[in-house]
Design a protein around this motif. Structure first.
Motif, PDB file in Angstrom:
ATOM      1  N   ASN A  49       0.815  -1.228   0.000  1.00 61.83           N
ATOM      2  CA  ASN A  49       0.000   0.000   0.000  1.00 61.83           C
ATOM      3  C   ASN A  49       0.845   1.274   0.000  1.00 61.83           C
ATOM      4  O   ASN A  49       0.315   2.366   0.178  1.00 61.83           O
ATOM      5  CB  ASN A  49      -0.960   0.002   1.190  1.00 61.83           C
ATOM      6  CG  ASN A  49      -2.046  -1.038   1.023  1.00 61.83           C
ATOM      7  OD1 ASN A  49      -2.506  -1.293  -0.094  1.00 61.83           O
ATOM      8  ND2 ASN A  49      -2.448  -1.656   2.104  1.00 61.83           N
ATOM      9  N   HIS A  51       2.029   2.858  -2.383  1.00 62.80           N
ATOM     10  CA  HIS A  51       1.584   3.754  -3.460  1.00 62.80           C
ATOM     11  C   HIS A  51       0.439   4.676  -3.031  1.00 62.80           C
ATOM     12  O   HIS A  51       0.102   5.617  -3.740  1.00 62.80           O
ATOM     13  CB  HIS A  51       1.152   2.938  -4.690  1.00 62.80           C
ATOM     14  CG  HIS A  51      -0.110   2.151  -4.450  1.00 62.80           C
ATOM     15  ND1 HIS A  51      -0.115   0.969  -3.741  1.00 62.80           N
ATOM     16  CD2 HIS A  51      -1.383   2.402  -4.804  1.00 62.80           C
ATOM     17  CE1 HIS A  51      -1.366   0.524  -3.672  1.00 62.80           C
ATOM     18  NE2 HIS A  51      -2.155   1.370  -4.308  1.00 62.80           N
ATOM     19  N   LEU A  52      -0.148   4.425  -1.856  1.00 63.18           N
ATOM     20  CA  LEU A  52      -1.238   5.274  -1.361  1.00 63.18           C
ATOM     21  C   LEU A  52      -0.720   6.546  -0.686  1.00 63.18           C
ATOM     22  O   LEU A  52      -1.496   7.440  -0.374  1.00 63.18           O
ATOM     23  CB  LEU A  52      -2.129   4.497  -0.391  1.00 63.18           C
ATOM     24  CG  LEU A  52      -2.861   3.296  -0.985  1.00 63.18           C
ATOM     25  CD1 LEU A  52      -3.635   2.549   0.085  1.00 63.18           C
ATOM     26  CD2 LEU A  52      -3.768   3.725  -2.128  1.00 63.18           C
ATOM     27  N   MET A 129      -5.137   8.803  -8.499  1.00 59.44           N
ATOM     28  CA  MET A 129      -5.586   8.976  -7.121  1.00 59.44           C
ATOM     29  C   MET A 129      -7.096   8.747  -6.998  1.00 59.44           C
ATOM     30  O   MET A 129      -7.578   8.272  -5.972  1.00 59.44           O
ATOM     31  CB  MET A 129      -5.217  10.401  -6.676  1.00 59.44           C
ATOM     32  CG  MET A 129      -5.542  10.735  -5.261  1.00 59.44           C
ATOM     33  SD  MET A 129      -5.261  12.484  -4.877  1.00 59.44           S
ATOM     34  CE  MET A 129      -3.498  12.606  -4.833  1.00 59.44           C
ATOM     35  N   ASN A 131      -8.917   6.566  -8.141  1.00 62.39           N
ATOM     36  CA  ASN A 131      -9.284   5.152  -8.005  1.00 62.39           C
ATOM     37  C   ASN A 131      -9.118   4.633  -6.584  1.00 62.39           C
ATOM     38  O   ASN A 131      -9.460   3.496  -6.305  1.00 62.39           O
ATOM     39  CB  ASN A 131      -8.418   4.287  -8.935  1.00 62.39           C
ATOM     40  CG  ASN A 131      -8.562   4.706 -10.380  1.00 62.39           C
ATOM     41  OD1 ASN A 131      -9.630   5.133 -10.807  1.00 62.39           O
ATOM     42  ND2 ASN A 131      -7.481   4.597 -11.133  1.00 62.39           N
ATOM     43  N   GLU A 132      -8.561   5.449  -5.697  1.00 60.34           N
ATOM     44  CA  GLU A 132      -8.274   5.007  -4.327  1.00 60.34           C
ATOM     45  C   GLU A 132      -9.347   5.503  -3.354  1.00 60.34           C
ATOM     46  O   GLU A 132      -9.907   6.573  -3.535  1.00 60.34           O
ATOM     47  CB  GLU A 132      -6.903   5.522  -3.885  1.00 60.34           C
ATOM     48  CG  GLU A 132      -5.751   5.166  -4.818  1.00 60.34           C
ATOM     49  CD  GLU A 132      -5.533   3.661  -4.994  1.00 60.34           C
ATOM     50  OE1 GLU A 132      -6.048   2.861  -4.184  1.00 60.34           O
ATOM     51  OE2 GLU A 132      -4.839   3.299  -5.959  1.00 60.34           O
ATOM     52  N   GLU A 133      -9.579   4.712  -2.318  1.00 67.20           N
ATOM     53  CA  GLU A 133     -10.541   5.098  -1.296  1.00 67.20           C
ATOM     54  C   GLU A 133     -10.009   6.273  -0.473  1.00 67.20           C
ATOM     55  O   GLU A 133     -10.739   7.211  -0.151  1.00 67.20           O
ATOM     56  CB  GLU A 133     -10.834   3.908  -0.387  1.00 67.20           C
ATOM     57  CG  GLU A 133     -12.104   4.056   0.392  1.00 67.20           C
ATOM     58  CD  GLU A 133     -12.471   2.773   1.108  1.00 67.20           C
ATOM     59  OE1 GLU A 133     -12.571   2.832   2.350  1.00 67.20           O
ATOM     60  OE2 GLU A 133     -12.641   1.739   0.436  1.00 67.20           O
ATOM     61  N   GLU A 134      -8.728   6.194  -0.134  1.00 66.75           N
ATOM     62  CA  GLU A 134      -8.078   7.293   0.577  1.00 66.75           C
ATOM     63  C   GLU A 134      -6.596   7.291   0.226  1.00 66.75           C
ATOM     64  O   GLU A 134      -6.042   6.267  -0.158  1.00 66.75           O
ATOM     65  CB  GLU A 134      -8.285   7.222   2.095  1.00 66.75           C
ATOM     66  CG  GLU A 134      -7.622   6.064   2.771  1.00 66.75           C
ATOM     67  CD  GLU A 134      -7.700   6.112   4.290  1.00 66.75           C
ATOM     68  OE1 GLU A 134      -8.434   6.926   4.870  1.00 66.75           O
ATOM     69  OE2 GLU A 134      -6.980   5.310   4.907  1.00 66.75           O
ATOM     70  N   VAL A 135      -5.986   8.474   0.336  1.00 69.09           N
ATOM     71  CA  VAL A 135      -4.557   8.628   0.063  1.00 69.09           C
ATOM     72  C   VAL A 135      -3.938   9.447   1.183  1.00 69.09           C
ATOM     73  O   VAL A 135      -4.620  10.211   1.856  1.00 69.09           O
ATOM     74  CB  VAL A 135      -4.303   9.324  -1.305  1.00 69.09           C
ATOM     75  CG1 VAL A 135      -4.815   8.457  -2.449  1.00 69.09           C
ATOM     76  CG2 VAL A 135      -4.920  10.712  -1.350  1.00 69.09           C
ATOM     77  N   LYS A 149      -9.875  11.268   1.653  1.00 68.18           N
ATOM     78  CA  LYS A 149     -10.488  10.855   0.383  1.00 68.18           C
ATOM     79  C   LYS A 149      -9.977  11.786  -0.723  1.00 68.18           C
ATOM     80  O   LYS A 149      -9.918  13.004  -0.529  1.00 68.18           O
ATOM     81  CB  LYS A 149     -12.008  10.971   0.466  1.00 68.18           C
ATOM     82  CG  LYS A 149     -12.655   9.937   1.348  1.00 68.18           C
ATOM     83  CD  LYS A 149     -14.172  10.077   1.307  1.00 68.18           C
ATOM     84  CE  LYS A 149     -14.832   8.935   2.035  1.00 68.18           C
ATOM     85  NZ  LYS A 149     -15.326   9.308   3.345  1.00 68.18           N
TER      86      LYS A 149
END
Length: 166
Positions: A49, A51-52, A129, A131-135, A149
């Motif tokens: 993870n 990459h988040l 970004m 496509n992610e739920e949170e970063v 988010k």
């Protein structure tokens, strides 16, 4: 009772998010100095993870002046794509010696939220970004991040989503 212990003292970024009623979670990472004495955050504990976590890269455009590209720590920012998306012919990284004077943050603590709040520089977020739920982005202090988010990050920084990766 134990809630107070686990909470870190809030940074300006976290206070901005609280004010705007944006939910986030605090994170702290170990840091070390590289051979040039620059602080580096160790996000490897996140394993697949990693990459988040996103890095905030302050650049200068030949037409716009300072602008910010936000990409995963595992990737590289394409100066050509940043220039094209920002209406510049050419973009380059802001020299390290000008960084703190320009943004108010030391290397490793630059944050799109704080930079937008203080200077209203244009912010460009890598489109992946979305496509992610949170970063995670820096919360303005070396080793500190907030996980948020992507849509909330875009809203609070008035950012543009676009392809920025090399």
């Amino acid at each position: 009772m134990s809630k107070k212990k686990s909470k870190l003292e809030k940074t300006l970024v976290e206070k901005i998010l609280d004010r705007d009623k944006v939910s986030y979670r605090q994170a702290e990472f170990a840091t070390h100095k590289d051979s040039g004495g620059v602080a580096k955050m160790d996000t490897s504990i996140l394993n697949e993870n990693e990459h988040l976590v996103y890095k905030t890269l302050v650049c200068s455009g030949n037409k716009t002046g300072p602008l910010v590209g936000v990409v995963p720590v595992t990737e590289h920012l394409s100066m050509k794509k940043l220039a094209k998306n920002s209406g510049n012919k050419k973009c380059e990284m802001l020299p390290l010696k000008k960084l703190e004077k320009t943004t108010g943050y030391v290397h490793g603590a630059n944050t799109p939220i704080g930079i937008y709040f203080n200077h209203h520089f244009p912010i460009y977020l890598d489109a992946g970004m979305k496509n992610e739920e949170e970063v995670g982005v820096s919360s303005g202090k070396v080793g500190r991040s907030v996980f948020i988010k992507p849509a909330d990050l875009q809203k609070v920084t008035h950012a543009t989503f676009c392809d920025l990766l090399e």
